[in-house]
Design a protein around this motif. Structure first.
Motif, PDB file in Angstrom:
ATOM      1  N   GLU A 147       0.883  -1.239  -0.024  1.00 35.09           N
ATOM      2  CA  GLU A 147      -0.056   0.120   0.088  1.00 35.09           C
ATOM      3  C   GLU A 147       0.962   1.227  -0.073  1.00 35.09           C
ATOM      4  OE1 GLU A 147      -2.363  -0.409   3.496  1.00 35.09           O
ATOM      5  OE2 GLU A 147      -3.654  -1.920   2.453  1.00 35.09           O
ATOM      6  N   ALA A 148       2.105   1.098   0.816  1.00 33.00           N
ATOM      7  CA  ALA A 148       2.800   2.368   0.986  1.00 33.00           C
ATOM      8  C   ALA A 148       3.624   2.485  -0.498  1.00 33.00           C
ATOM      9  CB  ALA A 148       3.787   2.371   1.870  1.00 33.00           C
ATOM     10  N   LEU A 149       3.888   1.560  -1.197  1.00 29.72           N
ATOM     11  CA  LEU A 149       4.640   1.639  -2.483  1.00 29.72           C
ATOM     12  C   LEU A 149       3.728   2.147  -3.511  1.00 29.72           C
ATOM     13  CD1 LEU A 149       6.866  -1.463  -2.754  1.00 29.72           C
ATOM     14  CD2 LEU A 149       7.644   0.668  -2.171  1.00 29.72           C
ATOM     15  N   GLN A 150       2.416   1.783  -3.365  1.00 30.14           N
ATOM     16  CA  GLN A 150       1.485   2.547  -4.337  1.00 30.14           C
ATOM     17  C   GLN A 150       1.292   3.981  -4.097  1.00 30.14           C
ATOM     18  OE1 GLN A 150      -0.426   0.800  -6.927  1.00 30.14           O
ATOM     19  NE2 GLN A 150      -0.591   2.979  -7.480  1.00 30.14           N
ATOM     20  N   ARG A 151       1.311   4.496  -3.013  1.00 28.30           N
ATOM     21  CA  ARG A 151       1.007   5.898  -2.350  1.00 28.30           C
ATOM     22  C   ARG A 151       2.214   6.626  -2.952  1.00 28.30           C
ATOM     23  NH1 ARG A 151      -0.097   8.346   3.513  1.00 28.30           N
ATOM     24  NH2 ARG A 151       0.396  10.434   2.806  1.00 28.30           N
TER      25      ARG A 151
ATOM     26  N   ASP B 265       8.907   4.645  -8.753  1.00 18.52           N
ATOM     27  CA  ASP B 265       8.326   4.369 -10.181  1.00 18.52           C
ATOM     28  C   ASP B 265       8.030   2.706 -10.247  1.00 18.52           C
ATOM     29  OD1 ASP B 265       8.774   6.967 -10.963  1.00 18.52           O
ATOM     30  OD2 ASP B 265      10.731   6.261 -11.606  1.00 18.52           O
ATOM     31  N   LEU B 266       6.691   2.669 -10.579  1.00 17.29           N
ATOM     32  CA  LEU B 266       6.221   1.215 -10.561  1.00 17.29           C
ATOM     33  C   LEU B 266       6.195   0.721 -11.976  1.00 17.29           C
ATOM     34  CD1 LEU B 266       3.023   1.270  -8.292  1.00 17.29           C
ATOM     35  CD2 LEU B 266       5.388   0.302  -7.680  1.00 17.29           C
ATOM     36  N   ARG B 267       7.209  -0.192 -12.445  1.00 19.40           N
ATOM     37  CA  ARG B 267       7.370  -0.694 -13.915  1.00 19.40           C
ATOM     38  C   ARG B 267       6.648  -1.959 -13.926  1.00 19.40           C
ATOM     39  NH1 ARG B 267      13.644   1.224 -15.081  1.00 19.40           N
ATOM     40  NH2 ARG B 267      13.490   3.048 -14.282  1.00 19.40           N
ATOM     41  N   PRO B 268       5.818  -2.128 -14.916  1.00 23.89           N
ATOM     42  CA  PRO B 268       5.021  -3.469 -15.157  1.00 23.89           C
ATOM     43  C   PRO B 268       6.320  -4.455 -15.687  1.00 23.89           C
ATOM     44  CG  PRO B 268       4.062  -1.531 -16.644  1.00 23.89           C
ATOM     45  CD  PRO B 268       5.332  -1.133 -15.821  1.00 23.89           C
ATOM     46  N   GLY B 269       6.051  -5.630 -14.994  1.00 30.46           N
ATOM     47  CA  GLY B 269       6.969  -6.887 -15.138  1.00 30.46           C
ATOM     48  C   GLY B 269       8.151  -6.697 -14.374  1.00 30.46           C
ATOM     49  N   PHE B 270       8.531  -5.629 -13.850  1.00 31.71           N
ATOM     50  CA  PHE B 270       9.534  -5.466 -13.066  1.00 31.71           C
ATOM     51  C   PHE B 270       9.600  -5.133 -11.538  1.00 31.71           C
ATOM     52  CE2 PHE B 270      13.445  -3.143 -11.666  1.00 31.71           C
ATOM     53  CZ  PHE B 270      14.303  -3.988 -11.880  1.00 31.71           C
ATOM     54  N   GLY B 271       8.655  -4.156 -11.256  1.00 31.73           N
ATOM     55  CA  GLY B 271       8.456  -3.930  -9.924  1.00 31.73           C
ATOM     56  C   GLY B 271       8.569  -2.331  -9.623  1.00 31.73           C
ATOM     57  N   ALA B 272       9.111  -1.985  -8.519  1.00 35.57           N
ATOM     58  CA  ALA B 272       9.154  -0.927  -8.028  1.00 35.57           C
ATOM     59  C   ALA B 272      10.541  -0.239  -7.864  1.00 35.57           C
ATOM     60  CB  ALA B 272       8.296  -0.536  -6.681  1.00 35.57           C
ATOM     61  N   MET B 273      10.787   0.925  -8.142  1.00 41.73           N
ATOM     62  CA  MET B 273      12.111   1.446  -8.177  1.00 41.73           C
ATOM     63  C   MET B 273      11.988   2.878  -7.424  1.00 41.73           C
ATOM     64  SD  MET B 273      14.061   0.353 -11.684  1.00 41.73           S
ATOM     65  CE  MET B 273      15.827   0.793 -10.968  1.00 41.73           C
ATOM     66  N   VAL B 274      12.938   2.973  -6.791  1.00 40.15           N
ATOM     67  CA  VAL B 274      13.170   4.537  -6.140  1.00 40.15           C
ATOM     68  C   VAL B 274      13.274   5.510  -7.295  1.00 40.15           C
ATOM     69  CG1 VAL B 274      14.398   6.095  -4.726  1.00 40.15           C
ATOM     70  CG2 VAL B 274      14.030   3.865  -4.024  1.00 40.15           C
ATOM     71  N   HIS B 275      12.597   6.509  -7.523  1.00 42.35           N
ATOM     72  CA  HIS B 275      12.449   7.647  -8.508  1.00 42.35           C
ATOM     73  C   HIS B 275      13.696   8.169  -8.680  1.00 42.35           C
ATOM     74  CE1 HIS B 275      11.064  10.616 -11.399  1.00 42.35           C
ATOM     75  NE2 HIS B 275      11.296  11.441 -10.593  1.00 42.35           N
ATOM     76  N   VAL B 276      14.289   8.330  -9.996  1.00 42.14           N
ATOM     77  CA  VAL B 276      15.553   9.214 -10.285  1.00 42.14           C
ATOM     78  C   VAL B 276      15.074  10.422 -10.796  1.00 42.14           C
ATOM     79  CG1 VAL B 276      17.698   9.306 -11.382  1.00 42.14           C
ATOM     80  CG2 VAL B 276      16.878   6.991 -10.666  1.00 42.14           C
ATOM     81  N   PRO B 277      15.143  11.512 -10.255  1.00 42.09           N
ATOM     82  CA  PRO B 277      14.657  12.804 -10.740  1.00 42.09           C
ATOM     83  C   PRO B 277      15.302  13.308 -11.929  1.00 42.09           C
ATOM     84  CG  PRO B 277      15.299  13.018  -8.502  1.00 42.09           C
ATOM     85  CD  PRO B 277      15.849  11.826  -8.875  1.00 42.09           C
ATOM     86  N   ALA B 278      14.722  13.853 -12.879  1.00 41.61           N
ATOM     87  CA  ALA B 278      15.075  14.341 -13.943  1.00 41.61           C
ATOM     88  C   ALA B 278      15.686  15.836 -13.855  1.00 41.61           C
ATOM     89  CB  ALA B 278      13.955  14.479 -15.086  1.00 41.61           C
ATOM     90  N   GLU B 279      16.522  16.524 -14.559  1.00 42.94           N
ATOM     91  CA  GLU B 279      17.099  17.722 -14.403  1.00 42.94           C
ATOM     92  C   GLU B 279      15.948  18.879 -14.406  1.00 42.94           C
ATOM     93  OE1 GLU B 279      20.697  18.436 -14.521  1.00 42.94           O
ATOM     94  OE2 GLU B 279      20.487  16.622 -13.579  1.00 42.94           O
TER      95      GLU B 279
END
Length: 251
Positions: free
Chosen positions: A67-71, A79-93
């Motif tokens: 539930e926390a990861l969804q929020r 970032d939730l990636r289909p077929g891979f899972g969750a990754m900590v977001h990497v901010p864009a410039e």
């Protein structure tokens, strides 16, 4: 109300300890814990997040972690990636630029109003925070430095007397801390010299100077962030980090 940090080494918990507080709903406590772990770098940018591992770290079941990861995904921390899972977001410039531009607008006006309304007690608290922050910086305590930096900026916003500025600033505070953490060692003593100049302008009631110093202060942080990213740019698709982590137990 801002509570001033006690300073380096005062009542600090052992490294790696992060208690989930009760009776706050468990899903909320897990969300708060994971957010702070992202901000302080325990969960690195680009890291693959595995539910069972996070559940073990926090001493909870997988459901509140899910539930926390969804929020966190909805709020841009993960970032939730289909077929891979969750990754900590990497901010864009441009993401960083947009946030720090918003912060500069909010906080320069906060500094202007703080100079107009500051009491002697307010100025004394700001000076104490500068003293504590400098001590943390000199001791190489990044967590303490970032926390005290946030407390000082928050107090200045509160001193503005504008509740809408306070509300808006609170919305970007955590994200700013996340971006500031990597550059805190780079900004170092310069950041606290700027803080001291800012507090002096506020104490003298110089509204225009306080606003200018705050705007320049934010710009220096933005430039330091981009300079750091240019020298430590990650790969476009970071590999999952599956190395063992310290176990964090909860009450």
């Amino acid at each position: 109300m801002t509570t001033i940090s006690a300073g380096p080494g005062a009542g600090a918990e052992p490294a790696g300890v992060r208690h989930v507080k009760r009776p706050t709903p468990l899903r909320e406590s897990v969300y708060e814990a994971l957010t702070e772990m992202i901000i302080d770098g325990t969960l690195e940018r680009g890291r693959h997040l595995v539910e069972v591992e996070l559940a073990g770290i926090l001493g909870v079941s997988r459901q509140p972690v899910r539930e926390a990861l969804q929020r966190l995904n909805n709020e841009g921390w993960v970032d939730l990636r289909p077929g891979f899972g969750a990754m900590v977001h990497v901010p864009a410039e441009d993401e960083v630029d947009q946030l720090l531009a918003a912060r500069a607008a909010l906080e320069s006006e906060s500094a202007r109003l703080a100079a107009r309304h500051a009491s002697k007690d307010d100025v004394a608290k700001l000076r104490e925070l500068c003293k504590i922050g400098t001590a943390y910086q000199e001791a190489g305590d990044i967590d303490g430095t970032v926390r005290t930096n946030a407390e000082l900026h928050s107090l200045i916003t509160q001193m503005s007397g504008n509740r809408f500025l306070v509300d808006f600033a609170a919305q970007v505070d955590r994200r700013v801390r996340w971006y500031y953490t990597p550059v805190a060692p780079v900004r170092g003593a310069a950041s606290w010299r700027e803080h001291n100049r800012l507090v002096k302008a506020i104490s003298e009631g110089d509204e225009d100077k306080a606003a200018q110093i705050m705007r320049e202060h934010t710009e220096h942080t933005r430039k330091a962030y981009h300079d750091l990213q240019a020298t430590t740019a990650p790969a476009e698709t970071p590999e999952p980090d599956t190395s063992p982590r310290r176990r964090r137990r909860t009450n």
